[in-house]
Design an enzyme around this catalytic site. Structure first.
Site, PDB file in Angstrom:
ATOM      1  N   LYS A 197     -57.147 122.855 -32.548  1.00 29.46           N
ATOM      2  CA  LYS A 197     -57.637 122.671 -33.806  1.00 29.46           C
ATOM      3  C   LYS A 197     -58.503 123.772 -34.280  1.00 29.46           C
ATOM      4  O   LYS A 197     -58.479 124.188 -35.532  1.00 29.46           O
ATOM      5  CB  LYS A 197     -58.701 121.368 -33.900  1.00 29.46           C
ATOM      6  N   GLU A 227     -62.633 115.687 -42.813  1.00 30.87           N
ATOM      7  CA  GLU A 227     -62.548 114.447 -42.163  1.00 30.87           C
ATOM      8  C   GLU A 227     -62.459 114.672 -40.903  1.00 30.87           C
ATOM      9  O   GLU A 227     -61.822 115.482 -40.129  1.00 30.87           O
ATOM     10  CB  GLU A 227     -61.569 113.753 -42.856  1.00 30.87           C
ATOM     11  N   SER A 276     -52.335 120.144 -25.815  1.00 29.84           N
ATOM     12  CA  SER A 276     -52.796 120.456 -27.059  1.00 29.84           C
ATOM     13  C   SER A 276     -54.320 120.380 -26.872  1.00 29.84           C
ATOM     14  O   SER A 276     -54.990 121.149 -27.501  1.00 29.84           O
ATOM     15  CB  SER A 276     -52.684 119.310 -28.161  1.00 29.84           C
TER      16      SER A 276
HETATM   17  C1  LIG Z   1     -56.308 116.196 -33.106  1.00 31.23           C
HETATM   18  C2  LIG Z   1     -55.499 116.070 -31.837  1.00 31.23           C
HETATM   19  C3  LIG Z   1     -54.308 115.895 -31.769  1.00 31.23           C
HETATM   20  C4  LIG Z   1     -53.441 115.379 -32.872  1.00 31.23           C
HETATM   21  O1  LIG Z   1     -53.329 116.246 -33.761  1.00 31.23           O
HETATM   22  P1  LIG Z   1     -52.081 116.609 -34.261  1.00 31.23           P
HETATM   23  O2  LIG Z   1     -52.139 117.335 -35.821  1.00 31.23           O
HETATM   24  O3  LIG Z   1     -50.774 115.938 -34.317  1.00 31.23           O
HETATM   25  O4  LIG Z   1     -51.898 117.917 -33.415  1.00 31.23           O
HETATM   26  C5  LIG Z   1     -53.540 116.003 -30.399  1.00 31.23           C
HETATM   27  N1  LIG Z   1     -54.225 116.647 -29.519  1.00 31.23           N
HETATM   28  C6  LIG Z   1     -55.415 116.985 -29.471  1.00 31.23           C
HETATM   29  C7  LIG Z   1     -56.176 117.538 -28.102  1.00 31.23           C
HETATM   30  C8  LIG Z   1     -56.360 116.647 -30.492  1.00 31.23           C
HETATM   31  O5  LIG Z   1     -57.588 117.179 -30.506  1.00 31.23           O
END
Ligand SMILES: *Cc1c(COP(=O)(O)O)cnc(C)c1O
Length: 395
Positions: free
Chosen positions: A89, A111, A377
């Site tokens: 993010k 948000e 992610s």
């Molecule tokens: C917020 C988040 C997601 C989901 O958000 P996407 O916009 O679909 O990437 C996935 N993995 C992590 C670690 C997150 O913090």
């Protein structure tokens, strides 16, 4: 086939900018400025340096040897879990705050659901000395204590939202309302590839650094830029959009995405928007939405706080509709099993969101020669309470 956004802000039938009269000026200002700013050499130099020195990019592309042996194919992990603040993010938050500054804005609203985007936004606001207001459903404020404390320590004002179900959808409504009321000085930093055009395109472009790096790194390690498969989880879809971005037009690269099935798509405890959603408009965009036959939003459920959004980015609605991406509905159990497997095989505790992507490795069939890149992610630190409770007594 063009899988990217068109001039009007659509991905096939999905996308657009369905905003009330009062917001049209804000959206127009953004639409008319974002490409010019993001393509300017001084912007590119500044974001590149911050991504490198502050966020910790490039993130490694790690060959997971023991996991590969179990899967029976070559598995690489794109390590977004190693980014500053613990997830992908920050890539987008850094980009958008630079955009906000170039547009002369001094105040940021955002948000947040689980709090990861709120933390990333509060972080870049501290860095850039900008006022920061984060809207968060009251239910989430109570569930995500640690991230609330992080945002406050970073100097952000966290506003608990008590409308609706008091979760992400309601927080998003409040952030949009704030933006409406303060159009002169305020910039709304959206956390995923959702919202009215041009937001999905802005966020996809800021996250596209992920696939830009994969291309280079895979070339070094495998002698080719293209993997056979790219795998990512989708909440709104930003880490997946970044993972796929530079490969969208290259149909040889298969795109697999994991959405959260919760307890299963045949139950009402699920967040599998692409499997179960119907077309509609949510937060300014025409997309697939979990809704009742008369158009009421159905509250999604997943063990992962970052995947329980009742909509989906319009890019992903289109990729699924066109058959370009294959979408897997991964249950809580499949995700938690995949998390423990990665932890024990590779010594990496993933975020529960990322575990949904990793679970595809156990669900799909691969050949020994296949090269697979899975985007991790985020890291699992924020999820330790949930993991401990789920695996209670097992270790
Ligand atoms: C917020 C988040 C997601 C989901 O958000 P996407 O916009 O679909 O990437 C996935 N993995 C992590 C670690 C997150 O913090």
């Amino acid at each position: 086939m063009n899988y990217n956004v068109n001039e009007q802000g659509y991905y096939g039938e999905f996308g657009g900018a369905y905003v009330p009269e009062i917001l049209q000026k804000n959206v127009k200002e953004l639409r008319e400025n974002y490409l010019k700013i993001m393509q300017s050499p001084d912007f590119i130099a500044e974001i590149d340096q911050l991504l490198h020195d502050y966020a910790g990019r490039p993130t490694p592309l790690y060959f997971a040897k023991r996991l590969s042996e179990e899967v029976g194919a070559k598995v690489y992990l794109k390590r977004e879990d190693l980014c500053h603040t613990g997830a992908h993010k920050i890539n987008n938050a850094l980009g958008q705050i630079l955009l906000a500054r170039r547009m002369g804005k001094t105040r940021i609203v955002a948000e947040t659901g689980a709090g990861q985007h709120g933390v990333a936004t509060a972080t870049v606001c501290a860095l850039m000395n900008m006022e920061c207001v984060v809207y968060m459903g009251e239910t989430d404020v109570n569930r995500q204590f640690l991230n609330v404390q992080r945002m406050k320590m970073l100097g952000a004002k966290v506003v608990p939202v008590i409308s609706g179900n008091k979760t992400l959808k309601d927080a998003t409504n409040e952030a949009i309302r704030d933006w409406c009321c303060n159009p002169q000085n305020t910039f709304y930093i959206i956390g995923s590839v959702v919202g009215p055009h041009p937001y999905p395109d802005i966020v996809a472009k800021f996250q596209s650094v992920i696939s830009e790096e994969i291309k280079k790194q895979l070339k070094e390690k495998e002698g080719r830029e293209n993997p056979d498969y790219l795998i990512a989880c989708v909440g709104g879809g930003s880490n997946a959009a970044g993972t796929f971005y530079h490969y969208l037009q290259n149909e040889e690269v298969k795109l697999y995405e994991a959405e959260a099935a919760g307890l299963g798509i045949d139950t009402d405890m699920t967040a599998a928007t692409i499997h179960l959603g119907k077309e509609g408009v949510l937060h300014g965009s025409r997309t697939l939405i979990m809704q009742t036959p008369d158009g009421q939003i159905v509250e999604p459920y997943s063990i992962s706080a970052g995947l329980d959004y009742p909509g989906i980015g319009p890019m992903h609605a289109n990729l699924a509709r066109m058959g370009r991406a294959k979408v897997f509905a991964i249950t809580d159990k499949q995700a938690m099993d995949a998390a423990l497997r990665l932890t024990r095989l590779e010594g990496i505790i993933p975020a529960i969101e990322s575990s949904h992507a990793l679970a595809i490795l156990a669900e799909a069939k691969f050949k020994p020669s296949d090269v697979i890149v899975v985007t991790v992610s985020g890291r699992g630190d924020k999820d330790m309470n949930t993991y401990s409770k789920y695996f209670e007594g097992q270790f």
